[in-house]
Write a protein that holds these residues in place. Structure first.
Motif, PDB file in Angstrom:
ATOM      1  N   GLY A   1      11.551  12.031 -12.399  1.00  0.00           N
ATOM      2  CA  GLY A   1      10.519  13.001 -12.755  1.00  0.00           C
ATOM      3  C   GLY A   1       9.111  12.433 -12.721  1.00  0.00           C
ATOM      4  O   GLY A   1       8.144  13.161 -12.505  1.00  0.00           O
ATOM      5  N   VAL A   2       8.984  11.141 -12.942  1.00  0.00           N
ATOM      6  CA  VAL A   2       7.663  10.530 -12.983  1.00  0.00           C
ATOM      7  C   VAL A   2       7.231  10.015 -11.599  1.00  0.00           C
ATOM      8  O   VAL A   2       6.062   9.713 -11.391  1.00  0.00           O
ATOM      9  CB  VAL A   2       7.629   9.412 -14.058  1.00  0.00           C
ATOM     10  CG1 VAL A   2       8.256   8.140 -13.559  1.00  0.00           C
ATOM     11  CG2 VAL A   2       6.223   9.165 -14.540  1.00  0.00           C
ATOM     12  N   LEU A   3       8.144   9.971 -10.648  1.00  0.00           N
ATOM     13  CA  LEU A   3       7.810   9.445  -9.315  1.00  0.00           C
ATOM     14  C   LEU A   3       6.680  10.199  -8.606  1.00  0.00           C
ATOM     15  O   LEU A   3       5.811   9.557  -8.013  1.00  0.00           O
ATOM     16  CB  LEU A   3       9.052   9.393  -8.435  1.00  0.00           C
ATOM     17  CG  LEU A   3       9.977   8.209  -8.723  1.00  0.00           C
ATOM     18  CD1 LEU A   3      11.218   8.287  -7.845  1.00  0.00           C
ATOM     19  CD2 LEU A   3       9.280   6.892  -8.545  1.00  0.00           C
ATOM     20  N   PRO A   4       6.637  11.535  -8.642  1.00  0.00           N
ATOM     21  CA  PRO A   4       5.503  12.204  -7.976  1.00  0.00           C
ATOM     22  C   PRO A   4       4.157  11.806  -8.573  1.00  0.00           C
ATOM     23  O   PRO A   4       3.179  11.634  -7.847  1.00  0.00           O
ATOM     24  CB  PRO A   4       5.783  13.693  -8.212  1.00  0.00           C
ATOM     25  CG  PRO A   4       7.257  13.771  -8.419  1.00  0.00           C
ATOM     26  CD  PRO A   4       7.628  12.499  -9.112  1.00  0.00           C
ATOM     27  N   LEU A   5       4.110  11.623  -9.881  1.00  0.00           N
ATOM     28  CA  LEU A   5       2.869  11.186 -10.521  1.00  0.00           C
ATOM     29  C   LEU A   5       2.524   9.762 -10.100  1.00  0.00           C
ATOM     30  O   LEU A   5       1.372   9.459  -9.787  1.00  0.00           O
ATOM     31  CB  LEU A   5       3.019  11.270 -12.041  1.00  0.00           C
ATOM     32  CG  LEU A   5       1.839  10.741 -12.840  1.00  0.00           C
ATOM     33  CD1 LEU A   5       0.591  11.558 -12.556  1.00  0.00           C
ATOM     34  CD2 LEU A   5       2.161  10.767 -14.310  1.00  0.00           C
ATOM     35  N   VAL A   6       3.515   8.889 -10.079  1.00  0.00           N
ATOM     36  CA  VAL A   6       3.299   7.507  -9.663  1.00  0.00           C
ATOM     37  C   VAL A   6       2.802   7.469  -8.220  1.00  0.00           C
ATOM     38  O   VAL A   6       1.877   6.727  -7.889  1.00  0.00           O
ATOM     39  CB  VAL A   6       4.591   6.677  -9.844  1.00  0.00           C
ATOM     40  CG1 VAL A   6       4.492   5.331  -9.159  1.00  0.00           C
ATOM     41  CG2 VAL A   6       4.896   6.509 -11.333  1.00  0.00           C
ATOM     42  N   GLU A   7       3.398   8.280  -7.379  1.00  0.00           N
ATOM     43  CA  GLU A   7       2.981   8.336  -5.972  1.00  0.00           C
ATOM     44  C   GLU A   7       1.519   8.769  -5.851  1.00  0.00           C
ATOM     45  O   GLU A   7       0.736   8.179  -5.100  1.00  0.00           O
ATOM     46  CB  GLU A   7       3.884   9.296  -5.204  1.00  0.00           C
ATOM     47  CG  GLU A   7       3.571   9.379  -3.740  1.00  0.00           C
ATOM     48  CD  GLU A   7       4.493  10.344  -3.005  1.00  0.00           C
ATOM     49  OE1 GLU A   7       4.507  10.266  -1.767  1.00  0.00           O
ATOM     50  OE2 GLU A   7       5.174  11.161  -3.642  1.00  0.00           O
TER      51      GLU A   7
ATOM     52  N   LEU B   1      -0.854   8.553  -8.175  1.00  0.00           N
ATOM     53  CA  LEU B   1      -1.736   7.518  -8.720  1.00  0.00           C
ATOM     54  C   LEU B   1      -1.851   6.323  -7.773  1.00  0.00           C
ATOM     55  O   LEU B   1      -2.917   5.727  -7.647  1.00  0.00           O
ATOM     56  CB  LEU B   1      -1.232   7.078 -10.093  1.00  0.00           C
ATOM     57  CG  LEU B   1      -1.358   8.121 -11.201  1.00  0.00           C
ATOM     58  CD1 LEU B   1      -0.655   7.645 -12.468  1.00  0.00           C
ATOM     59  CD2 LEU B   1      -2.808   8.469 -11.480  1.00  0.00           C
ATOM     60  N   TYR B   2      -0.751   5.998  -7.089  1.00  0.00           N
ATOM     61  CA  TYR B   2      -0.780   4.911  -6.104  1.00  0.00           C
ATOM     62  C   TYR B   2      -1.710   5.277  -4.950  1.00  0.00           C
ATOM     63  O   TYR B   2      -2.492   4.442  -4.474  1.00  0.00           O
ATOM     64  CB  TYR B   2       0.634   4.620  -5.603  1.00  0.00           C
ATOM     65  CG  TYR B   2       0.698   3.462  -4.632  1.00  0.00           C
ATOM     66  CD1 TYR B   2       0.513   2.158  -5.076  1.00  0.00           C
ATOM     67  CD2 TYR B   2       0.941   3.672  -3.283  1.00  0.00           C
ATOM     68  CE1 TYR B   2       0.570   1.088  -4.200  1.00  0.00           C
ATOM     69  CE2 TYR B   2       0.994   2.607  -2.388  1.00  0.00           C
ATOM     70  CZ  TYR B   2       0.805   1.328  -2.858  1.00  0.00           C
ATOM     71  OH  TYR B   2       0.855   0.268  -1.986  1.00  0.00           O
ATOM     72  N   ALA B   3      -1.635   6.525  -4.515  1.00  0.00           N
ATOM     73  CA  ALA B   3      -2.503   6.983  -3.426  1.00  0.00           C
ATOM     74  C   ALA B   3      -3.979   6.918  -3.833  1.00  0.00           C
ATOM     75  O   ALA B   3      -4.851   6.733  -2.984  1.00  0.00           O
ATOM     76  CB  ALA B   3      -2.131   8.401  -3.018  1.00  0.00           C
ATOM     77  N   LYS B   4      -4.247   7.049  -5.127  1.00  0.00           N
ATOM     78  CA  LYS B   4      -5.625   6.974  -5.627  1.00  0.00           C
ATOM     79  C   LYS B   4      -6.082   5.532  -5.855  1.00  0.00           C
ATOM     80  O   LYS B   4      -7.211   5.287  -6.236  1.00  0.00           O
ATOM     81  CB  LYS B   4      -5.754   7.743  -6.946  1.00  0.00           C
ATOM     82  CG  LYS B   4      -5.530   9.220  -6.823  1.00  0.00           C
ATOM     83  CD  LYS B   4      -6.704   9.873  -6.155  1.00  0.00           C
ATOM     84  CE  LYS B   4      -6.487  11.382  -6.135  1.00  0.00           C
ATOM     85  NZ  LYS B   4      -7.562  12.070  -5.461  1.00  0.00           N
ATOM     86  N   GLY B   5      -5.168   4.559  -5.642  1.00  0.00           N
ATOM     87  CA  GLY B   5      -5.568   3.161  -5.712  1.00  0.00           C
ATOM     88  C   GLY B   5      -5.117   2.393  -6.942  1.00  0.00           C
ATOM     89  O   GLY B   5      -5.499   1.239  -7.114  1.00  0.00           O
ATOM     90  N   LEU B   6      -4.323   3.001  -7.814  1.00  0.00           N
ATOM     91  CA  LEU B   6      -3.838   2.278  -8.988  1.00  0.00           C
ATOM     92  C   LEU B   6      -2.851   1.205  -8.544  1.00  0.00           C
ATOM     93  O   LEU B   6      -2.053   1.429  -7.631  1.00  0.00           O
ATOM     94  CB  LEU B   6      -3.174   3.261  -9.953  1.00  0.00           C
ATOM     95  CG  LEU B   6      -3.107   2.841 -11.414  1.00  0.00           C
ATOM     96  CD1 LEU B   6      -4.490   2.572 -11.978  1.00  0.00           C
ATOM     97  CD2 LEU B   6      -2.436   3.911 -12.242  1.00  0.00           C
ATOM     98  N   GLY B   7      -2.890   0.049  -9.175  1.00  0.00           N
ATOM     99  CA  GLY B   7      -2.053  -1.075  -8.783  1.00  0.00           C
ATOM    100  C   GLY B   7      -0.574  -0.840  -9.052  1.00  0.00           C
ATOM    101  O   GLY B   7      -0.196  -0.146 -10.003  1.00  0.00           O
ATOM    102  N   MET B   8       0.267  -1.454  -8.223  1.00  0.00           N
ATOM    103  CA  MET B   8       1.716  -1.267  -8.346  1.00  0.00           C
ATOM    104  C   MET B   8       2.246  -1.797  -9.669  1.00  0.00           C
ATOM    105  O   MET B   8       3.118  -1.199 -10.276  1.00  0.00           O
ATOM    106  CB  MET B   8       2.428  -1.944  -7.172  1.00  0.00           C
ATOM    107  CG  MET B   8       3.919  -1.676  -7.129  1.00  0.00           C
ATOM    108  SD  MET B   8       4.373   0.087  -7.129  1.00  0.00           S
ATOM    109  CE  MET B   8       3.856   0.571  -5.513  1.00  0.00           C
TER     110      MET B   8
END
Length: 88
Positions: A15-21, A23-30
């Motif tokens: 459920g949290v993967l779309p949000l993580v994706e 945020l990653y696209a916006k440049g947040l670190g892995m």
């Protein structure tokens, strides 16, 4: 972080993967994203069990302690009780 963004924290890893994706696209670190994902899932598991304070200890699906750090002797006592119940 999640509270500031207004993100519902009752979720699971999928459920949290779309949000993580996003945020990653916006440049947040892995590393930050992995920590966030683990926190969301961990908090969700705690809330699902009715645990409202940490640290918590769950043994065989039952909440044994919540909100306190057990002494070594209390921890041995809890584990002994579980093992004794299994032998019955």
């Amino acid at each position: 972080f999640a509270v500031l963004m207004g993100i519902p924290l009752y979720s699971n890893a999928a459920g949290v993967l779309p949000l993580v994706e996003a945020l990653y696209a916006k440049g947040l670190g892995m590393g930050t994203l992995l920590a966030f994902m683990m926190a969301v899932v961990g908090l969700s598991l705690m809330l699902a069990r009715g645990i409202l304070a940490s640290p918590a200890l769950v043994i065989d699906g039952e909440v044994a302690l919540a909100g306190t750090i057990p002494t070594p002797s209390r921890l041995r006592e809890l584990l002994s009780e579980v093992l004794a119940a299994r032998d019955r």
